[in-house]
Design an enzyme around this catalytic site. Structure first.
Site, mmCIF file in Angstrom:
data_model
loop_
_atom_site.group_PDB
_atom_site.id
_atom_site.type_symbol
_atom_site.label_atom_id
_atom_site.label_comp_id
_atom_site.label_asym_id
_atom_site.label_seq_id
_atom_site.Cartn_x
_atom_site.Cartn_y
_atom_site.Cartn_z
ATOM 1 N NE ARG A 27 -3.072 0.731 -0.743
ATOM 2 C CZ ARG A 27 -3.292 0.838 -2.040
ATOM 3 N NH1 ARG A 27 -2.885 1.913 -2.715
ATOM 4 N NH2 ARG A 27 -3.895 -0.134 -2.701
ATOM 5 C CE LYS A 31 -1.776 28.327 -4.695
ATOM 6 N NZ LYS A 31 -2.818 28.843 -5.616
ATOM 7 C CE LYS A 79 1.443 35.459 -4.665
ATOM 8 N NZ LYS A 79 0.799 34.129 -4.627
ATOM 9 C CD GLU A 128 0.136 38.281 -6.759
ATOM 10 O OE1 GLU A 128 -0.107 37.057 -6.736
ATOM 11 O OE2 GLU A 128 -0.192 39.068 -5.852
ATOM 12 C CG ASP A 134 -2.692 36.952 -9.448
ATOM 13 O OD1 ASP A 134 -2.643 35.725 -9.598
ATOM 14 O OD2 ASP A 134 -3.416 37.510 -8.613
#
Length: 292
Positions: free
Chosen positions: A113, A148, A180, A210, A231
């Site tokens: 597994r 992410k 950002k 960004e 963006d």
């Protein structure tokens, strides 16, 4: 099915460091074994029983993670022989034998597994990445992943992206500056943020900013940003942003990119398209182990 099913090297492009693989597998096996180990196999299978089986693809896709699967079986019992029949990064059809496994039956089942969890998950990422890469074929754009990722599995997931033909964005907060919107607010503006980052990071570190508008783009270019993240821009605005950035900065498209939109985004002329879904939303590739 491949004509040649002799053993092959399973490591794909820039395989993750061995130590990371060993550690990730050890954590996964410890989670599965708990305090008592595989009580089902111990109760139902004779200690001296052996088994031989094949891991096969039940759906078409791109393979990634064979070396991790090998490590899972090796840690379960070093007597298990794992033979890769394809290579990471290779496309397979449904029914293709991917690897052969031979050894003590209890141990094979105990490691199965964890081996398949890694192999199915990473092959799913590679498969989805390949679909995005194919979708932008013939354009200037390269498909890149993001941060992410699942905690503790970033290096493995980013490896799977490379197996699918994609490229990696920064690995963490340590290897590139990405300014950002919240950084801009806290710093007091794009110009101030870029100047402070340049002074702190030095000349060896690239600085990406960004932006969400052409006005912000102009500010970032004037400040000397190396890479501009466009963006959530519409295609027309993005195309103009690419023109304005030509010869000044690398351009990256970002924000809710999917397989329906990625071709149009690529055709704006951007250099990079970052896709968070590659690592946070890729479905597993269905692979299974069957005993002879």
């Amino acid at each position: 099915m491949p004509e040649d099913i002799s053993p092959r090297s399973e490591a794909g492009p820039d395989a993750p460091p061995r130590g990371l693989v060993v550690e990730a597998v050890a954590r996964a096996l410890a989670e599965d074994f708990g305090l008592a180990g595989d009580i089902t196999s111990a109760a139902t299978i004779a200690a001296d029983a052996t088994a031989r089986g094949t891991i096969g693809a039940r759906k078409p896709g791109t393979i990634a993670g064979l070396d991790i699967a090998r490590e899972a079986f090796a840690q379960a019992d070093p007597r298990i022989a794992f033979t890769a029949l394809v290579a990471d990064g290779e496309r397979v059809e449904a029914g293709t034998p991917v690897a052969a496994v031979d050894g003590p039956a209890r141990a094979v089942l105990s490691g199965e597994r964890v081996a398949l969890n890694f192999l199915c998950h990473l092959s799913g990422i590679a498969t989805l990445t390949r679909r995005f890469v194919d979708a932008v074929d013939g354009t200037n754009a390269q498909i890149v992943c993001t941060r992410k990722t699942m905690p503790g599995l970033r290096a493995l997931q980013k490896y799977a992206v490379r197996c699918g033909g994609g490229r990696n964005h920064r690995f963490g907060l340590f290897d590139a500056v990405l300014i950002k919107d919240n950084h801009v607010v806290a710093a007091g503006g794009i110009g101030k943020a870029v100047a402070a980052a340049r002074a702190h990071a030095g000349h060896m570190v690239r600085i990406e900013v960004e932006v969400t508008s052409l006005a912000e783009l102009d500010e970032a270019l004037s400040a000397g940003a190396d890479i501009i993240m466009l963006d959530n821009m519409d295609a027309a605005t993005m195309r103009e942003a690419v023109t304005l950035s030509a010869g000044k900065a690398i351009t990256e498209a970002s924000g809710r990119v999917d397989l329906d939109s990625v071709r149009a985004i690529a055709e704006t002329g951007v250099d990079l398209i970052s896709v968070g879904a590659l690592t946070h939303s890729a479905p597993v590739l269905d692979l299974g182990l069957d005993f002879e």
